[in-house]
Design a protein around this motif. Structure first.
Motif, PDB file in Angstrom:
ATOM      1  N   THR A   1       0.824  -1.223   0.000  1.00  0.00           N
ATOM      2  CA  THR A   1       0.000   0.000   0.000  1.00  0.00           C
ATOM      3  C   THR A   1       0.852   1.264   0.000  1.00  0.00           C
ATOM      4  OG1 THR A   1      -0.163  -0.020   2.415  1.00  0.00           O
ATOM      5  CG2 THR A   1      -1.949  -1.084   1.198  1.00  0.00           C
TER       6      THR A   1
ATOM      7  N   VAL B   1      -4.757 -10.824   3.233  1.00  0.00           N
ATOM      8  CA  VAL B   1      -4.038  -9.822   2.450  1.00  0.00           C
ATOM      9  C   VAL B   1      -2.722  -9.525   3.159  1.00  0.00           C
ATOM     10  CG1 VAL B   1      -4.104  -7.479   1.518  1.00  0.00           C
ATOM     11  CG2 VAL B   1      -6.214  -8.809   1.685  1.00  0.00           C
ATOM     12  N   TRP B   2      -1.632  -9.569   2.404  1.00  0.00           N
ATOM     13  CA  TRP B   2      -0.305  -9.290   2.967  1.00  0.00           C
ATOM     14  C   TRP B   2       0.176  -7.964   2.404  1.00  0.00           C
ATOM     15  CZ3 TRP B   2       1.817 -12.963   6.375  1.00  0.00           C
ATOM     16  CH2 TRP B   2       1.088 -14.169   6.461  1.00  0.00           C
ATOM     17  N   ASP B   3       0.283  -6.949   3.268  1.00  0.00           N
ATOM     18  CA  ASP B   3       0.765  -5.645   2.848  1.00  0.00           C
ATOM     19  C   ASP B   3       2.283  -5.619   3.084  1.00  0.00           C
ATOM     20  OD1 ASP B   3       1.297  -3.018   2.335  1.00  0.00           O
ATOM     21  OD2 ASP B   3      -0.211  -2.186   3.694  1.00  0.00           O
TER      22      ASP B   3
ATOM     23  N   ASN C   1       4.787  -3.862   3.720  1.00  0.00           N
ATOM     24  CA  ASN C   1       5.156  -2.496   4.093  1.00  0.00           C
ATOM     25  C   ASN C   1       6.565  -2.382   4.660  1.00  0.00           C
ATOM     26  OD1 ASN C   1       4.069  -3.956   6.362  1.00  0.00           O
ATOM     27  ND2 ASN C   1       4.339  -2.083   7.520  1.00  0.00           N
TER      28      ASN C   1
END
Lengths: 206, 122
Positions: A104, A153-155, A157
């Motif tokens: 993201t 869901v794997w963000d 970051n």
């Protein structure tokens, strides 16, 4: 004789050219280093690297166990590590869990394993919507998941990079590791698709 | 303490080595973790004007530590060339409902990699 029309280069291409020639002129960038990097991403790495890892995991249960327990170590066994894939986590899709990868904050992606990310992966729409409405995003990719499947869901970051280990499709029992790798798509390793079974051979005299 | 960045022009050989070997952000350290697997943690409510890897959508939300990835340099300070500030990074699971409300599917979840400095005890 046909008339050959040259389309003017896009603004972004012109801007990149201008920046590049300035950097080279000022001695900040060595054109040979640039060529090395471009050659690497055009010809060396790409989704075929990830497909090789997935196919090996499908045929070798011990490798699969190591891959899921320590992605970085198992991928290093195959000598397939590299820039922007230094710390790898591999997540497995099953009949009850579907994993989806996003970044993201920018567009973090396992470059050494999947090559450079597709344009949609970098789009604001994908990056914002994949976290808040992953099921709608998947449906737009043509993948409708039943409520019985948990979506994770794997963000990406931080500094870890993610690879989805897709489910091995039915009807692939007799296939070689190489033939299996040919079925694995980039999107299946991001989580926006499933790996499809090989299409039935077309009869010669159809 | 500031981090110096080299202005040396990268050679083709150095580029090749970087592409093949990568650039590890992990630090060999016996620094104790602030949190354990299974702990409930809350992402801090902070709004730094500078670089951060703490996404806005998770601030104030409570999740569960699923895995300790080990010690890494801290991008929030490295990004400003201030300090490497090594610390533990955890995979934290947030339920979709904790992030987005009751309309989100109860089974779904989001995983984020968060640093010690991003987290506190709820």
């Amino acid at each position: 004789m046909t008339t050959h029309h040259h389309r003017p280069e896009s603004e972004i291409a012109l801007r990149v050219k201008a920046i590049e020639s300035l950097l080279v002129e000022k001695g900040i960038v060595d054109p040979a280093a640039l060529d090395t990097i471009i050659e690497h991403y055009e010809h060396q790495v790409g989704p075929h690297v990830g497909a090789q890892i997935v196919a090996k995991a499908w045929v070798d249960p011990d490798f699969k166990r190591r891959l899921l327990a320590d992605g970085t170590g198992a991928i290093a066994e195959l000598g397939l590590t590299g820039f922007s894939s230094e710390h790898m986590i591999v997540v497995e899709n099953t009949a009850t869990v579907h994993n989806l990868i996003v970044c993201t904050l920018c567009s973090c992606y396992p470059w050494a394993i999947l090559g450079l990310p597709p344009t949609w992966y970098k789009s604001l729409a994908y990056r914002s919507r994949a976290v808040i409405e992953p099921r709608s995003v998947l449906a737009e990719f043509g993948l409708v998941l039943p409520d019985t499947v948990e979506v994770r869901v794997w963000d990406s970051n931080a500094d870890l990079r993610y690879l989805v280990l897709p489910e091995r499709p039915d009807g692939t029992d007799g296939l070689s590791e190489e033939a299996l790798a040919a079925l694995v798509t980039r999107n299946a390793m991001i989580g926006t698709a499933k790996v499809q079974p090989p299409s039935a051979p077309t009869p010669i005299a159809a | 303490m500031t981090i110096e960045t080299s202005n040396q022009c990268m050679t083709a050989a150095a580029a090749k080595a970087l592409l093949q070997q990568g650039l590890s952000c992990q630090v060999n350290s016996d620094l104790p973790p602030q949190f354990q697997v299974g702990d409930l943690v809350q992402a801090k409510v902070v709004h730094p004007a500078t670089y951060t890897r703490l996404p806005r959508y998770v601030r104030g939300k409570v999740g569960t530590v699923m895995q300790d990835h080990g010690v890494y340099v801290f991008p929030d300070t490295v990004g400003q060339r201030l300090a490497t500030k090594p610390q533990h990074v955890y995979s934290v699971r947030f339920s979709a409902q904790a992030l987005w409300g009751q309309a989100a599917p109860a089974s779904d979840a989001l995983y984020l990699d968060l640093f010690d400095d991003h987290l506190e005890v709820p």
